[in-house]
Design an enzyme around this catalytic site. Sequence first.
Site, PDB file in Angstrom:
ATOM      1  N   GLY A   1      12.809  38.021   8.868  1.00 46.03           N
ATOM      2  CA  GLY A   1      13.928  37.768   9.696  1.00 46.03           C
ATOM      3  C   GLY A   1      13.732  36.480  10.565  1.00 46.03           C
TER       4      GLY A   1
ATOM      5  CG  HIS B   1       9.387  29.670   3.869  1.00 43.06           C
ATOM      6  ND1 HIS B   1       9.368  30.328   4.999  1.00 43.06           N
ATOM      7  CD2 HIS B   1       8.846  31.253   3.039  1.00 43.06           C
ATOM      8  CE1 HIS B   1       9.398  31.793   5.008  1.00 43.06           C
ATOM      9  NE2 HIS B   1       9.255  32.125   4.212  1.00 43.06           N
TER      10      HIS B   1
END
Lengths: 177, 177, 177
Positions: free
Chosen positions: C17, C55
């Site tokens: 994360g 992403h």
Amino acid sequence: MAEGRCAHLVLGGARSGKSAFAEAQALAAGDVGRWVYVATARAQDSEMQDRIDRHRARRDPRWETVEAPLDLAAALARHDAPGTCVLVDCLTLWLTNALTEDCWPAEREALLTAVAASRARLLLVSNEVGSGVVPMGALSRTFVDEAGRLHQRLAATCARVTLVVAGLPTTLKDDCP
Amino acid sequence: MAEGRCAHLVLGGARSGKSAFAEAQALAAGDVGRWVYVATARAQDSEMQDRIDRHRARRDPRWETVEAPLDLAAALARHDAPGTCVLVDCLTLWLTNALTEDCWPAEREALLTAVAASRARLLLVSNEVGSGVVPMGALSRTFVDEAGRLHQRLAATCARVTLVVAGLPTTLKDDCP
Amino acid sequence: MAEGRCAHLVLGGARSGKSAFAEAQALAAGDVGRWVYVATARAQDSEMQDRIDRHRARRDPRWETVEAPLDLAAALARHDAPGTCVLVDCLTLWLTNALTEDCWPAEREALLTAVAASRARLLLVSNEVGSGVVPMGALSRTFVDEAGRLHQRLAATCARVTLVVAGLPTTLKDDCP
């Protein structure tokens, strides 16, 4: 009641002492009259069977042991009463089983729902596996990715998150009232 | 006197800066007049010899260097006087040597006894190796397991435990008076 | 002005994360009117292309994307104005590219100079790779060594260093005024 208000995610590397820490937390918990140990290991070879036997022999006799290599959500649902402490050891073995059986997304979503719904005191033990070199095999990379994503989602849901290093706990999150 | 009252376990990943941190701690310690560096590396190939040479060249001239690839407990016993600071770098190389020579349990128990008995100021540097994917080979798995168990036992004995990440220390335990 | 006074190094394992944390930090920063995302990934195969696409799709539309698989220092120099927030994701992919192209020392020194010189708000994301078993291959060992050394040097330069585990930040250094 808030989601996962009593759930505690315990992370640590291999042989970090995370299981012993989680067991001690469970046995020290107040308002608990029943302890359920949910084992996710599958004894596929003698080395793994040895590990399972050693873990079981080490455990306090107050623990009832339930085996759930898969369908972990159902095991949590069967033991979700207040006053019960449920320790799952460990999530990474269950992830391995689910990837092998090709049922990971369904297992994962059911588990996240079960954690949020449980009224039991939950302790979820899992292996930190993402801080080494990214492995070459595609399956190992999937394993590392899915373990990391699961940890992030559980850490967001659980009230407490602890990282264990050399048997020593570091608190990463503590939203317990 | 309490066991391991002056012992400090310094953990960190590869190239985390754990050795430099431990050396700085040693040289800054009060009440110390002698510094003994216990090197556990064995120069088995040129890559390792390069590492050893670079480490040695980087060290402050106050250090006396003692080599102890095995029989680490004896090296600690020879340098256990108050006023001496002994830095062992690192425990995982010693573990590798002991596993290779098939003498690990005896080495380990002798070391734990020596740490508890020493009146010197001890700094024990070791590699965190358990936070990646569990390796395939049985020997690598044994290495990870034994390193993790050793860290847990030493962390319980030592007064201080520090985890170094990117050269920055995080205190995991500090029971120093 | 102090070196790297606004730079923030964000470390974490695979799928920890760390990128989402860094992006949230960037978008929450005051006194910023422009956000530049410096992507270091190279799409060499379809698995990596999938990661890049995921992403990019996840990112807030305020980000301008710049690609810099190499010559990262030049990308920082082109976007070094005050009021700009520059996020580099990630340093370990850039290191891999530089080792492959045999230009690592020059890339590294230029980057360290550019970080110290930049007047932009920098967020540098990098993978913790040194806490697993040391890999067998010489190239992998070089990668682990160079990543660790780079992290140490950047951590000394940056005003802030954060370790992300399971999406949760732990502050390792905070010298921001």
